[in-house]
Design a protein around this motif. Structure first.
Motif, PDB file in Angstrom:
ATOM      1  N   GLU A  86       4.465  18.432 140.982  1.00  0.00           N
ATOM      2  CA  GLU A  86       5.324  17.263 141.107  1.00  0.00           C
ATOM      3  C   GLU A  86       6.083  17.005 139.800  1.00  0.00           C
ATOM      4  OE1 GLU A  86       4.631  12.556 141.752  1.00  0.00           O
ATOM      5  OE2 GLU A  86       3.568  13.871 143.166  1.00  0.00           O
ATOM      6  N   PHE A  87       5.384  17.136 138.673  1.00  0.00           N
ATOM      7  CA  PHE A  87       6.042  16.941 137.382  1.00  0.00           C
ATOM      8  C   PHE A  87       7.158  17.959 137.160  1.00  0.00           C
ATOM      9  CE2 PHE A  87       6.323  18.294 132.911  1.00  0.00           C
ATOM     10  CZ  PHE A  87       6.988  17.190 132.419  1.00  0.00           C
ATOM     11  N   VAL A  88       6.888  19.239 137.451  1.00  0.00           N
ATOM     12  CA  VAL A  88       7.898  20.280 137.251  1.00  0.00           C
ATOM     13  C   VAL A  88       9.092  20.029 138.164  1.00  0.00           C
ATOM     14  CG1 VAL A  88       8.394  22.759 137.406  1.00  0.00           C
ATOM     15  CG2 VAL A  88       6.248  21.979 136.396  1.00  0.00           C
ATOM     16  N   SER A  89       8.836  19.594 139.398  1.00  0.00           N
ATOM     17  CA  SER A  89       9.930  19.263 140.313  1.00  0.00           C
ATOM     18  C   SER A  89      10.758  18.098 139.782  1.00  0.00           C
ATOM     19  CB  SER A  89       9.389  18.912 141.702  1.00  0.00           C
ATOM     20  OG  SER A  89       8.833  20.046 142.315  1.00  0.00           O
ATOM     21  N   GLU A  90      10.082  17.073 139.271  1.00  0.00           N
ATOM     22  CA  GLU A  90      10.787  15.924 138.682  1.00  0.00           C
ATOM     23  C   GLU A  90      11.625  16.360 137.490  1.00  0.00           C
ATOM     24  OE1 GLU A  90       7.921  12.927 137.606  1.00  0.00           O
ATOM     25  OE2 GLU A  90       7.259  12.683 139.683  1.00  0.00           O
TER      26      GLU A  90
END
Length: 154
Positions: A86-90
């Motif tokens: 989720e962090f990498v996508s954000e």
């Protein structure tokens, strides 16, 4: 789509749905050769982001490379794969939204370190030791002392 288990190209889609963040289509597939199931994600191809390396070289933004670095830092730590993904996508979404075409690795590294510092201090120190390329134990100790000083302030 190639089956990750047997390599066959014969498979069928069992289920399709939007990912949690609505940026990809999650497809559940079944291999017609070995019968095993696997998941794939389809992303909209957007403007290709380029990363400017420390030595000036440019290479395409690779979310998998960032995710692998985070996974290594978080190994055996209480941080879920979902949080990391989720962090990498954000992060990728932030760069896309900003309309940037080139991002220095230093910007990516600092954002990853800030998130790891927030999540878990051990993972942060692991990542920082590789990212900042500590030359000796003294540099490493200075980083640890900063963390401890910050902890005492709270």
């Amino acid at each position: 789509m190639k089956c990750p288990f047997c390599g066959s190209l014969d498979n069928r889609v069992v289920d399709s749905r939007l990912s949690k963040d609505n940026t990809a289509i999650r497809r559940r597939r079944e291999c017609l050769h070995c019968g095993r199931r696997f998941t794939t994600y389809e992303y909209v191809e957007e403007i290709q982001l380029m990363v400017i390396k420390k030595d000036g070289r440019r290479e395409p933004f690779n979310r998998q490379k960032i995710l692998e670095g985070i996974k290594k830092a978080c190994q055996k730590r209480p941080i879920s794969i979902e949080q990391m993904e989720e962090f990498v996508s954000e992060l990728e979404h932030q760069y896309q939204e900003a309309g940037l075409k080139e991002i220095p690795t230093s910007d990516i590294g600092e954002k990853v370190m800030a998130k790891l510092h927030q999540w878990d201090k051990v993972a942060y120190v692991r990542f920082a030791s590789v990212y900042r390329d500590f030359k000796d134990i003294n540099e490493f100790m200075r980083e640890l002392e900063e963390i401890l000083a910050h902890k005492k302030e709270r």
